[in-house]
Scaffold this motif. Sequence first.
Motif, PDB file in Angstrom:
ATOM      1  N   LEU A 190       0.859  -1.177   0.000  1.00  0.00           N
ATOM      2  CA  LEU A 190       0.000   0.000   0.000  1.00  0.00           C
ATOM      3  C   LEU A 190       0.897   1.230   0.000  1.00  0.00           C
ATOM      4  N   VAL A 191       0.716   2.069  -0.991  1.00  0.00           N
ATOM      5  CA  VAL A 191       1.582   3.229  -1.186  1.00  0.00           C
ATOM      6  C   VAL A 191       0.711   4.483  -1.281  1.00  0.00           C
ATOM      7  N   ARG A 192       1.099   5.503  -0.547  1.00  0.00           N
ATOM      8  CA  ARG A 192       0.483   6.819  -0.669  1.00  0.00           C
ATOM      9  C   ARG A 192       1.532   7.746  -1.274  1.00  0.00           C
ATOM     10  N   VAL A 193       1.264   8.241  -2.488  1.00  0.00           N
ATOM     11  CA  VAL A 193       2.161   9.163  -3.174  1.00  0.00           C
ATOM     12  C   VAL A 193       1.453  10.508  -3.256  1.00  0.00           C
ATOM     13  N   SER A 194       2.107  11.579  -2.827  1.00  0.00           N
ATOM     14  CA  SER A 194       1.446  12.878  -2.904  1.00  0.00           C
ATOM     15  C   SER A 194       2.458  14.007  -2.932  1.00  0.00           C
ATOM     16  N   ASP A 195       2.002  15.140  -3.424  1.00  0.00           N
ATOM     17  CA  ASP A 195       2.855  16.320  -3.567  1.00  0.00           C
ATOM     18  C   ASP A 195       3.189  16.871  -2.183  1.00  0.00           C
ATOM     19  N   ALA A 196       4.477  17.014  -1.899  1.00  0.00           N
ATOM     20  CA  ALA A 196       4.908  17.560  -0.614  1.00  0.00           C
ATOM     21  C   ALA A 196       5.162  19.057  -0.680  1.00  0.00           C
ATOM     22  N   ASN A 197       5.187  19.615  -1.893  1.00  0.00           N
ATOM     23  CA  ASN A 197       5.500  21.037  -2.037  1.00  0.00           C
ATOM     24  C   ASN A 197       4.697  21.622  -3.192  1.00  0.00           C
ATOM     25  N   GLY A 198       3.587  22.266  -2.861  1.00  0.00           N
ATOM     26  CA  GLY A 198       2.728  22.863  -3.874  1.00  0.00           C
ATOM     27  C   GLY A 198       3.048  24.314  -4.158  1.00  0.00           C
ATOM     28  N   PHE A 199       4.223  24.758  -3.716  1.00  0.00           N
ATOM     29  CA  PHE A 199       4.572  26.169  -3.859  1.00  0.00           C
ATOM     30  C   PHE A 199       4.835  26.544  -5.312  1.00  0.00           C
ATOM     31  N   CYS A 200       5.397  25.600  -6.095  1.00  0.00           N
ATOM     32  CA  CYS A 200       5.723  25.919  -7.484  1.00  0.00           C
ATOM     33  C   CYS A 200       5.804  24.623  -8.286  1.00  0.00           C
ATOM     34  N   GLY A 201       6.186  24.723  -9.553  1.00  0.00           N
ATOM     35  CA  GLY A 201       6.386  23.540 -10.390  1.00  0.00           C
ATOM     36  C   GLY A 201       5.113  23.047 -11.046  1.00  0.00           C
ATOM     37  N   ASP A 202       5.214  21.874 -11.683  1.00  0.00           N
ATOM     38  CA  ASP A 202       4.088  21.308 -12.432  1.00  0.00           C
ATOM     39  C   ASP A 202       3.727  19.911 -11.969  1.00  0.00           C
ATOM     40  N   GLY A 203       4.104  19.555 -10.723  1.00  0.00           N
ATOM     41  CA  GLY A 203       3.842  18.207 -10.240  1.00  0.00           C
ATOM     42  C   GLY A 203       4.944  17.251 -10.637  1.00  0.00           C
ATOM     43  N   ALA A 204       4.713  15.973 -10.414  1.00  0.00           N
ATOM     44  CA  ALA A 204       5.741  14.955 -10.682  1.00  0.00           C
ATOM     45  C   ALA A 204       5.082  13.664 -11.142  1.00  0.00           C
ATOM     46  N   SER A 205       5.909  12.746 -11.634  1.00  0.00           N
ATOM     47  CA  SER A 205       5.454  11.421 -12.046  1.00  0.00           C
ATOM     48  C   SER A 205       6.068  10.369 -11.134  1.00  0.00           C
ATOM     49  N   TRP A 206       5.412   9.202 -11.028  1.00  0.00           N
ATOM     50  CA  TRP A 206       5.913   8.123 -10.175  1.00  0.00           C
ATOM     51  C   TRP A 206       5.652   6.783 -10.838  1.00  0.00           C
ATOM     52  N   GLN A 207       6.451   5.799 -10.480  1.00  0.00           N
ATOM     53  CA  GLN A 207       6.293   4.434 -10.979  1.00  0.00           C
ATOM     54  C   GLN A 207       6.655   3.428  -9.881  1.00  0.00           C
ATOM     55  N   ILE A 208       6.051   2.258  -9.967  1.00  0.00           N
ATOM     56  CA  ILE A 208       6.417   1.135  -9.107  1.00  0.00           C
ATOM     57  C   ILE A 208       6.777  -0.041 -10.017  1.00  0.00           C
TER      58      ILE A 208
END
Length: 220
Positions: free
Chosen positions: A143-161
């Motif tokens: 069970l994995v929770r992936v989430s943005d830790a810094n919404g101050f700037c940028g365009d988000g991120a991608s993740w893979q398992i």
Amino acid sequence: MNTFNTQHLALKTTLLSAVLACSLADSAWAAPAKSWNLSRDIMMSSSASSFGPNNVWTLMYTPNGNTSPSGYIPFNTYTNNYSGTTLHGWLNGSVTPSVFLAPSDLPVSGGTYFAGIAMLHPSPTQEAVVRWTSPISGTIKILVRVSDANGFCGDGASWQIYKNASLKAAGAFANSWTEGHTQALSLKMAVGHKLYFKVNAKGANHQCDSTYMDILITNP
């Protein structure tokens, strides 16, 4: 309480209830359950890049242009003063890619890094990676929770398992203090098989790509 804290607490409560229910239902026959939690194990670790029971966890990064797990490299530098703050960080001589963690809640521009949750940050061309090496043979629940830790700037991120070199789940999130995803998997593993949890920049924009990666692995 903000949205991320609420979701994180609900997830932990759900996980604990499920584990307790299964344990109680099968308590007369079941062997002791095994579990590995990245955030818990990293909090209990030393400064090494490999830690946890049997060193199951390794914090790594991908060389430029290398997508083969055999080429991933463990971080060789640890600091308890990451980016001039109280953050604990694992890196390779530069700020990114990196894995880091706040030992206590740390206010940052527009939000907070929450204590005790591992965060991965890629560079524009290199991924931040957490590897789990299976010490058992059998079926595991992830069970994995992936989430943005810094919404101050940028365009988000991608993740893979990945399991070894096989992609098992992937996603992306927009820039937001609360944007994220919960992923559940059930996989058969043999001793020595590996899971890779990866974060990379979208469109080579790695600004504010710090990403919470809370991982729980259980057997049975």
